[in-house]
Structure formats: structure tokens, C-alpha cells
Write an enzyme that holds these catalytic residues in place. Structure first.
Site, PDB file in Angstrom:
ATOM      1  N   HIS A  26      63.060  79.177  33.412  1.00  0.00           N
ATOM      2  CA  HIS A  26      64.356  78.957  33.635  1.00  0.00           C
ATOM      3  C   HIS A  26      65.084  78.784  32.363  1.00  0.00           C
ATOM      4  O   HIS A  26      65.043  77.757  31.541  1.00  0.00           O
ATOM      5  CB  HIS A  26      64.080  77.238  34.491  1.00  0.00           C
ATOM      6  CG  HIS A  26      63.007  77.661  35.647  1.00  0.00           C
ATOM      7  ND1 HIS A  26      61.798  77.468  35.477  1.00  0.00           N
ATOM      8  CD2 HIS A  26      63.358  77.572  36.977  1.00  0.00           C
ATOM      9  CE1 HIS A  26      61.106  77.646  36.807  1.00  0.00           C
ATOM     10  NE2 HIS A  26      62.132  77.862  37.608  1.00  0.00           N
ATOM     11  N   GLY A 115      56.810  68.985  35.503  1.00  0.00           N
ATOM     12  CA  GLY A 115      57.088  70.098  36.151  1.00  0.00           C
ATOM     13  C   GLY A 115      57.309  69.508  37.842  1.00  0.00           C
ATOM     14  O   GLY A 115      58.424  69.748  38.422  1.00  0.00           O
ATOM     15  N   PRO A 116      56.525  68.814  38.203  1.00  0.00           N
ATOM     16  CA  PRO A 116      56.686  68.108  39.598  1.00  0.00           C
ATOM     17  C   PRO A 116      57.768  66.955  39.137  1.00  0.00           C
ATOM     18  O   PRO A 116      57.556  66.062  38.703  1.00  0.00           O
ATOM     19  CB  PRO A 116      55.559  67.446  39.988  1.00  0.00           C
ATOM     20  CG  PRO A 116      54.345  68.183  39.124  1.00  0.00           C
ATOM     21  CD  PRO A 116      55.006  68.370  37.865  1.00  0.00           C
ATOM     22  N   LEU A 117      58.974  67.250  39.621  1.00  0.00           N
ATOM     23  CA  LEU A 117      60.128  66.652  39.161  1.00  0.00           C
ATOM     24  C   LEU A 117      60.033  65.106  39.609  1.00  0.00           C
ATOM     25  O   LEU A 117      59.606  64.634  40.529  1.00  0.00           O
ATOM     26  CB  LEU A 117      61.481  67.215  40.182  1.00  0.00           C
ATOM     27  CG  LEU A 117      61.722  68.667  39.752  1.00  0.00           C
ATOM     28  CD1 LEU A 117      62.903  69.087  40.611  1.00  0.00           C
ATOM     29  CD2 LEU A 117      62.094  68.631  38.145  1.00  0.00           C
ATOM     30  N   ASP A 153      69.122  66.702  38.108  1.00  0.00           N
ATOM     31  CA  ASP A 153      69.382  66.256  39.237  1.00  0.00           C
ATOM     32  C   ASP A 153      68.277  66.197  40.313  1.00  0.00           C
ATOM     33  O   ASP A 153      67.977  65.346  40.890  1.00  0.00           O
ATOM     34  CB  ASP A 153      70.256  67.320  40.104  1.00  0.00           C
ATOM     35  CG  ASP A 153      71.776  67.172  39.378  1.00  0.00           C
ATOM     36  OD1 ASP A 153      72.475  66.349  39.327  1.00  0.00           O
ATOM     37  OD2 ASP A 153      71.921  68.675  38.879  1.00  0.00           O
ATOM     38  N   HIS A 257      70.111  78.810  37.692  1.00  0.00           N
ATOM     39  CA  HIS A 257      69.012  77.678  37.327  1.00  0.00           C
ATOM     40  C   HIS A 257      67.766  78.296  36.846  1.00  0.00           C
ATOM     41  O   HIS A 257      67.343  78.076  35.855  1.00  0.00           O
ATOM     42  CB  HIS A 257      68.527  77.263  38.722  1.00  0.00           C
ATOM     43  CG  HIS A 257      67.104  76.501  38.777  1.00  0.00           C
ATOM     44  ND1 HIS A 257      67.037  75.113  38.527  1.00  0.00           N
ATOM     45  CD2 HIS A 257      66.340  77.128  39.166  1.00  0.00           C
ATOM     46  CE1 HIS A 257      65.880  74.949  38.447  1.00  0.00           C
ATOM     47  NE2 HIS A 257      65.165  75.896  39.010  1.00  0.00           N
ATOM     48  N   GLU A 405      54.086  52.113  44.734  1.00  0.00           N
ATOM     49  CA  GLU A 405      52.762  52.876  44.340  1.00  0.00           C
ATOM     50  C   GLU A 405      52.949  54.109  43.747  1.00  0.00           C
ATOM     51  O   GLU A 405      52.087  54.375  42.805  1.00  0.00           O
ATOM     52  CB  GLU A 405      51.971  53.561  45.679  1.00  0.00           C
ATOM     53  CG  GLU A 405      51.784  52.122  46.587  1.00  0.00           C
ATOM     54  CD  GLU A 405      53.020  51.664  47.599  1.00  0.00           C
ATOM     55  OE1 GLU A 405      53.967  52.241  47.512  1.00  0.00           O
ATOM     56  OE2 GLU A 405      52.614  50.476  48.170  1.00  0.00           O
ATOM     57  N   HIS A 455      40.310  48.144  50.980  1.00  0.00           N
ATOM     58  CA  HIS A 455      40.551  48.570  52.517  1.00  0.00           C
ATOM     59  C   HIS A 455      40.553  49.879  52.655  1.00  0.00           C
ATOM     60  O   HIS A 455      41.407  50.704  53.139  1.00  0.00           O
ATOM     61  CB  HIS A 455      42.169  47.795  52.963  1.00  0.00           C
ATOM     62  CG  HIS A 455      42.402  46.598  52.456  1.00  0.00           C
ATOM     63  ND1 HIS A 455      42.163  46.070  51.424  1.00  0.00           N
ATOM     64  CD2 HIS A 455      42.531  45.484  53.385  1.00  0.00           C
ATOM     65  CE1 HIS A 455      42.403  44.550  51.341  1.00  0.00           C
ATOM     66  NE2 HIS A 455      42.761  44.434  52.572  1.00  0.00           N
ATOM     67  N   HIS A 467      46.873  51.918  58.663  1.00  0.00           N
ATOM     68  CA  HIS A 467      45.977  51.135  57.333  1.00  0.00           C
ATOM     69  C   HIS A 467      44.772  51.413  57.185  1.00  0.00           C
ATOM     70  O   HIS A 467      44.056  51.021  56.346  1.00  0.00           O
ATOM     71  CB  HIS A 467      46.256  49.580  57.457  1.00  0.00           C
ATOM     72  CG  HIS A 467      47.809  49.032  57.388  1.00  0.00           C
ATOM     73  ND1 HIS A 467      48.814  49.364  57.891  1.00  0.00           N
ATOM     74  CD2 HIS A 467      48.117  48.051  56.212  1.00  0.00           C
ATOM     75  CE1 HIS A 467      50.093  48.878  57.454  1.00  0.00           C
ATOM     76  NE2 HIS A 467      49.600  47.982  56.462  1.00  0.00           N
TER      77      HIS A 467
HETATM   78  C1  TPP Z   1      58.571  67.749  42.958  1.00  0.00           C
HETATM   79  C2  TPP Z   1      59.283  69.149  42.810  1.00  0.00           C
HETATM   80  N1  TPP Z   1      59.915  69.652  43.986  1.00  0.00           N
HETATM   81  C3  TPP Z   1      60.331  70.832  43.799  1.00  0.00           C
HETATM   82  C4  TPP Z   1      60.184  71.287  42.592  1.00  0.00           C
HETATM   83  C5  TPP Z   1      60.813  72.836  42.530  1.00  0.00           C
HETATM   84  N2  TPP Z   1      62.160  73.095  41.558  1.00  0.00           N
HETATM   85  C6  TPP Z   1      62.041  73.135  40.350  1.00  0.00           C
HETATM   86  S1  TPP Z   1      63.416  73.041  39.792  1.00  0.00           S
HETATM   87  C7  TPP Z   1      64.311  72.723  41.006  1.00  0.00           C
HETATM   88  C8  TPP Z   1      65.732  72.255  40.842  1.00  0.00           C
HETATM   89  C9  TPP Z   1      65.926  71.115  40.024  1.00  0.00           C
HETATM   90  O1  TPP Z   1      67.325  71.139  39.975  1.00  0.00           O
HETATM   91  P1  TPP Z   1      67.869  70.348  38.706  1.00  0.00           P
HETATM   92  O2  TPP Z   1      66.806  69.276  38.176  1.00  0.00           O
HETATM   93  O3  TPP Z   1      69.341  70.259  38.898  1.00  0.00           O
HETATM   94  O4  TPP Z   1      67.461  71.511  37.565  1.00  0.00           O
HETATM   95  P2  TPP Z   1      68.412  72.652  36.985  1.00  0.00           P
HETATM   96  O5  TPP Z   1      68.961  73.277  38.155  1.00  0.00           O
HETATM   97  O6  TPP Z   1      69.760  71.683  36.414  1.00  0.00           O
HETATM   98  O7  TPP Z   1      67.737  73.289  36.018  1.00  0.00           O
HETATM   99  C10 TPP Z   1      63.217  72.565  42.082  1.00  0.00           C
HETATM  100  C11 TPP Z   1      63.628  72.495  43.527  1.00  0.00           C
HETATM  101  C12 TPP Z   1      59.593  70.750  41.502  1.00  0.00           C
HETATM  102  N3  TPP Z   1      59.457  71.561  40.441  1.00  0.00           N
HETATM  103  N4  TPP Z   1      59.069  69.803  41.773  1.00  0.00           N
END
Ligand code: TPP
Length: 658
Positions: A26, A115-117, A153, A257, A405, A455, A467
């Protein structure tokens, strides 16, 4: 449009060359954020490239982990050990220091796996909490640094960000500064397709200091960063940037992107940036400037080393960072265990967990506890950690995470990554689903984080199926490098805690009951039996020939022991095996596993959860007594009867196998 500096263009060039070579990755984010990142490194972040582990360094978290080439370029350019141009060329290749997304422990200078946003942002909140807490403990001379985040974003759209932002705002973490790559583009295209949030207002409402600047205008970014340094709150700097900056066709669009842009577009960027150097070639004068930036923090590090020496706290500080437990913890836990075994009584394992925590937190000042608003249920607040960690008193050792959580688990990862803290906290096991992504990353990063999950079954009773965890223990057992414990009484709970606190290589999760359980371990044995994962808790009475093996965990051990008695009365010898931790048992020699599980004897397993994962231990001739679907709302004893998880059911299953 301001002309970008050659320093920033070096980041751009390396990023696009690496993505082109790998034919994946990317580059939109590195092209867009190169300017702000350059300024951050030139003028703000305090680090020493040659000493990536310097404890009082500022942390930088690239929460938008897909933009990894931004970080790798910076690490190479500033001269982090081992991050060579070869590694940049090998972006995304097996064994390289430049994996697709930044991975902690893989590359010097990578503070957390992202990586997981949204996760990185929440990790950063934990790092900032850790910094403030250790600052309160050791003073400004020893701990006084900032945590910077680059988020996109996507990070801000993720739910975890709301939890993280509001927690940070509430705790007034002034040492936390987020640079938001405000490019208004995600993969599908414009953010307008899916979002209409005013991020500035959102952060402001959460108690943050906010600014919006042109991310390509260095004076503007500098001004905002300077203001952030002096703020008494966490800061958000929304940097308006152009994704894919410089790309003739793609800049500012969704396709910018990710993915390789192709030779033509890359050539266009080279022209637009006036960067006419071959791929992966950084002119000497530019590299030299970057290397100077990489070394400019050395003086701060050296001054800090002097201050640490003069502080009189060096040994204590280094001990805390090393995470070594004080001498005597083992002996205290042994004594605690002995007391329980010698005065057996019925109690809930969540209570026994609280009792073990009393011992541990009294001896280990690095332990910082908490709960997602279930303190009284989780028994996580002990006498030693009673004082809450607040914006007014960061020295407290108990975090009221609120009903958050996911951010709680991610913040704990950040605290552990920061060092100097052993975080633990609680919620209901059923809500582990809310924190699972962070639990998984903690396991991937090998961080000592302890999740207290009370629990833990239909034993919850009246609160009903919403629950009552059914599939949770089974699914958590599937996460590699996560120790999942389901202890059956006070002794096993103490043993589980002892393993968890010593488990420096990964997280532990302790599943605990709401309901009282009869004690199973009534004789003191020095050995930590839970450490074997499973063991013969009660052999068949010697008068009877052993004909069947009953295996159970947690609250169902009591049921297995009762079934053993019933079978005995009918002349059938049964042994009871307690199996509190599958993965530790799986790590035992096969001969031990076979002997414990009674060789070829038929095996009946009982656990108030789903069968998945059990067949490995049950074998082909066995049976499982447990849940096949969701629970129900009723007093727990009625539920056990209703769902047929009883000693009688175990006896019946056993007899069918004889
Ligand atoms: C939890 C999660 N969901 C989906 C993705 C897949 N993913 C990677 S980048 C992206 C878009 C993110 O957009 P932005 O933060 O605006 O990054 P940019 O396009 O500016 O590089 C997605 C959906 C991920 N990495 N983590």
C-alpha cells in the site's frame, strides 16, 4: 502546493519502489503522509535509531499498518540496526524484516503489530497509560515521553477507536498525539460513501485537543505539533493529505490506496517529485541527512542515562522493565496453595482468583489491574491495587476501563509492550467476543497480558443465554499461543495464576465460575499440576479395576467426581482427569498424555460448553456430555439438569461405553 522536501521524497521513493518490486502493498498512505512523518522525525520524536530499546524513547505507532512502507522507509533512512536497503528490497518476502504489516519483535523500531485497523490506536492508549503510570512511580527524570500515532480513516471508523478515544480523553493522556491521515479516501473510494463523521468534533467531545491542518504544509503541521506538546489533553492533528501524493492519475482516488501503481504511474511520480534516482537509490547527501536525524536523539538518551543513574531508582526501574518477578512470589503462592488445600471449602473460582490476586498484587508492584465495569463480579480489585489510576493520580494501580472490552484488551497489549507493567483485567467470558481481536494480537505478539474471564458457562444462571458462554472456551483454545485455563477449585485457580504470571511469552486467559464449587484438591502437593495441562485428579479406588476415564474442566470436575462415586457404587472403577489447560496438556510427552487419559479405556468428557476440540482427548470410543446450543435463563442448578450435564448423565454415558 508546497514543494515536498527531498527527505520526504526519499520515503515516497522507497515506498513506491518496494511496492512495485513486491507487486503488492500500500503506497497511498506513505505518499500522502511522508511530509508530516518527516517533520515528526526531524523535529519532534525523541529516539535514537541505534538504540531502539531505549526505555524513555517516544513511541511511534503506525495504526494504519497497511502503510508499513512509511515506517520501514523511516527505519531504514534513520539507520535502525538491521533495517538495510536489502530488507527494503525484500518487502513482503519470507524472512525479511519488512513483512506486509509491521510485526512487533520482527523489526527493530516496530513498537506493536498493526494491520487490523484501530488496534494500534488502542495499543497507543495503553502505552500512554503505562508511561503516565511509570512517570508517577519513577518521576520525570526517568520516565517522560510521548506516544505518537499515525492513524487513517479506517482506524477512526472502527468501533475500537471510540472506546480508545474516550478512555484517553477521560484519562487526559496529554502524552498521546495522534496524526490522522485525513485523506478522505478508503479502499472503496471516498469516505463520503460510508461516513459523515466530523472527526474534529468527535475528538473534541471526547476531551481531546484538536487541530486540522494541511498535511503537506510543514508550518501548519509544526504549529499543531507544537501546540500538542503543550496541551494538557491528548491531541488529534487531522492532517489533510492527498492519498497517493504525486501520482498523476491516481492521486486523491480510491485506487491510490494500494497495489502497485504500475511503471507508467511510478515514472509520473518520479517526474512530479523531481526524483530522478534509480529505484532503491537514495543519494548520499539525503541519506546522510536522514542518518543525522537518526542520531540526533543520542544526546537525549545519554542525558537520560545520567539522570537514571542519579535517580537512585535504576535497579528498581530496570527490574520493573525486565518484568522479572520479585523473589519470594513462588514461595508465597506455594504457601497460599497449601492453605487452601488444608482448609478446603466451597467457593466460586472467581473468588479464588481474587484470593490469588491478593497475594500476587501485594508482591508485584508492576501489576496493574482493571475491569470493564464488572469489578465486583470479576474480583480483580485487591487491597493492593485499590487506588484507581486516574487523570489526577496516575500512580493508582486499578484502571476503571468502563464498558470498553475491546480497547481494554488492546490497551493492555500496549501496556505490556511499553514495558514495566503486567496488566490484567476482567470481564464476563461471554464478552471475550468483544475483545477477541486484541486477545489474538496479544498472542501473536507474545505479550504477558492476563485476561480474567468470569461467569464462564450456563452456571451464570438467571442472566440467560446472552450471558452464558457456550462456544467461547472452545474457540479461545484455538488461538495459538494463548493459554486458556479453566480451573476447578481454589488450588487449581492459584496454580493457573502462578503459570499466567510467569508466562512472559504470551497472554493467559483464566475462565472462572460465578457459582460455588466444591474443592477438588484437598491434599497439598508442591508441584503445580495445572502446569501439566491435565492430570489424574482422582484415580479409581484401588478395590475396583479401572474401566473408564472421566475428563472434566472447571465446574464440571465436581460432576465428574460425583459420577465417579456413583459408578463406584455400581462396581465400576472410574478415574477422574482434570484438564484445566488443553494447550499445556498438548505440549506434554505423548506417553504422559496416554497414561493420564488411561490408554485404551473409554473416556467420557464433561464440560458445560460445546464439544469442539474435545475429540482429540476423547478418542474414538468416548462420549461427551456438554452443550449443543445456547443456554437459557433459570437458576443454574435447573439449567444443568435441563441440559443434561449431571453426574447421572455421565454415568449413563459411561455405562454405554463399557
Ligand atoms: C479491521 C480491519 N478491517 C479491514 C481491513 C482492510 N483494510 C486495510 S486498509 C483499509 C482501508 C483503510 O482506509 P484508510 O484508513 O483511509 O487508509 P488509506 O486508504 O488512507 O490508506 C481496509 C478496509 C483491515 N486492515 N482491518
Amino acid at each position: 502546493m508546497p514543494t515536498p522536501s527531498p527527505l520526504a521524497n526519499a520515503i515516497r521513493a522507497l515506498s513506491m519502489d518496494a511496492v512495485e518490486k513486491a507487486q503488492s502493498g500500500h503506497v497511498g498512505l506513505p505518499l500522502g503522509m511522508a511530509d508530516a512523518a518527516t517533520l515528526l522525525f526531524q523535529e519532534f520524536i525523541r529516539f535514537d535509531a541505534e538504540h531502539p530499546e531505549w526505555p524513555d524513547r517516544d513511541r511511534l505507532v503506525l495504526s494504519a499498518g497497511h502503510g508499513s512502507m512509511l515506517l520501514y522507509s523511516l527505519l531504514y533512512l534513520t539507520g535502525y540496526p538491521g533495517v538495510t536497503i536489502e530488507e527494503i528490497r525484500n518487502f513482503r518476502q519470507l524472512g525479511s524484516k519488512t513483512p506486509g504489516h509491521p510485526e512487533f519483535g520482527h523489526t527493530p523500531g516496530v513498537e506493536t503489530t498493526t494491520g487490523p485497523l484501530g488496534q494500534g490506536l488502542a495499543n497507543a492508549v495503553g502505552m500512554a497509560i503505562a508511561e503516565r503510570h511509570l512517570n508517577a512511580r519513577f518521576g520525570d527524570d526517568v520516565v517522560n515521553h510521548k506516544t505518537y500515532v499515525i492513524a487513517g480513516d479506517g482506524c477512526l471508523m472502527e468501533g475500537i477507536s471510540q472506546e480508545a478515544i474516550t478512555l484517553a480523553g477521560h484519562l487526559r493522556l496529554k502524552n498521546l498525539i495522534v496524526l490522522f491521515d485525513d485523506n478522505a479516501v478508503t479502499i472503496d473510494g471516498s469516505t463520503a460513501l460510508s461516513d459523515a463523521t466530523d472527526q474534529i468534533k468527535r475528538f473534541k467531545a471526547s476531551g481531546w485537543n484538536v487541530a486540522r491542518v494541511d498535511g503537506h504544509n510543514m508550518d501548519a503541521v509544526r504549529g499543531a505539533l507544537l501546540a500538542a506538546q503543550g496541551s494538557d489533553r491528548p491531541s488529534l492533528i487531522a492532517c489533510r493529505t492527498i492519498i497517493g501524493y504525486g501520482a498523476p492519475k491516481l492521486a486523491g482516488t480510491g485506487p491510490a490506496h494500494g497495489g502497485p501503481y504500475g511503471a507508467e504511474e511510478v515514472a509520473g511520480i518520479r517526474r512530479a517529485l523531481d526524483w530522478q534516482h534509480e529505484p532503491f537509490v537514495i543519494p548520499e547527501n539525503i541519506l546522510a541527512q536522514w542518518r543525522r536525524i537518526g542520531g540526533q536523539g543520542a544526546k537525549h538518551r545519554l542525558a537520560w542515562e545520567q539522570r537514571l543513574k542519579a535517580s537512585g531508582k535504576q535497579a528498581e526501574f530496570e527490574g520493573a522493565l525486565a518484568g522479572k518477578l520479585p523473589a519470594g512470589v513462588g514461595a508465597a503462592m506455594a504457601e497460599h496453595k497449601k492453605k487452601i488445600a488444608e482448609a478446603p471449602k466451597a467457593d466460586a473460582t472467581r473468588k479464588w482468583s481474587g484470593a490469588a490476586l491478593e497475594v500476587l498484587t501485594a508482591m508485584i508492584p508492576e501489576m496493574v489491574g482493571g475491569s470493564a465495569d464488572l469489578t465486583g463480579s470479576n474480583n480483580t480489585r485487591t487491597a493492593s491495587v485499590k487506588t484507581p489510576l486516574t487523570a489526577e493520580a496516575y500512580g493508582g494501580r486499578y484502571v476503571h476501563y468502563g464498558i470498553r472490552e475491546h480497547a481494554m484488551a488492546a490497551a493492555m497489549n500496549g501496556m505490556a509492550l511499553h514495558g514495566g507493567i503486567i496488566p490484567y483485567s476482567g470481564t464476563f467470558l461471554v464478552f471475550s467476543d468483544y475483545s477477541r481481536p486484541a486477545i489474538r494480537l496479544g498472542a501473536l505478539m507474545g505479550q504477558r497480558v492476563i485476561h480474567v474471564m468470569t461467569h464462564d458457562s450456563i452456571g451464570v444462571g438467571e442472566d440467560g443465554p446472552t450471558h452464558q458462554p457456550v462456544e467461547h472456551v472452545a474457540s479461545l483454545r484455538m488461538i495459538p499461543n494463548l493459554l486458556v485455563f479453566r480451573p476447578c477449585d481454589g488450588v487449581e485457580t492459584a496454580e493457573a495464576w502462578e503459570i499466567a504470571i510467569n508466562n512472559t511469552r504470551g497472554p493467559s486467559l483464566i475462565a472462572l465460575t460465578r457459582q460455588n464449587l466444591q474443592p477438588a484438591r484437598k491434599t497439598h502437593i508442591a508441584e503445580n499440576m495445572v502446569a501439566r495441562g491435565g492430570y489424574v485428579l482422582s484415580p479409581a479406588p484401588t478395590t475396583k479395576v479401572e474401566k473408564i476415564v472421566l475428563i472434566a474442566t472447571g465446574s464440571e470436575v465436581e460432576i465428574a467426581l460425583e459420577a465417579q462415586k456413583l459408578l463406584e457404587a455400581e462396581g465400576v472403577g472410574a478415574r477422574v482427569v482434570s484438564l484445566p489447560c488443553f494447550s499445556l496438556f498438548a505440549a506434554q510427552p505423548e506417553s504422559y498424555q496416554r497414561d493420564t487419559l488411561g490408554g485404551k479405556l473409554p473416556r467420557i468428557a464433561v464440560e458445560a460448553g460445546v464439544r469442539d476440540g474435545w475429540d482429540r482427548w476423547i478418542g474414538p470410543n468416548g462420549a461427551f456430555v456438554g452443550m449443543t446450543g445456547f443456554g437459557a435463563s433459570a437458576p443454574y442448578k435447573a439449567l444443568y439438569k435441563h441440559f443434561g450435564i449431571t453426574a447421572e448423565a455421565v454415568v449413563k454415558a459411561a455405562k454405554q461405553r463399557l
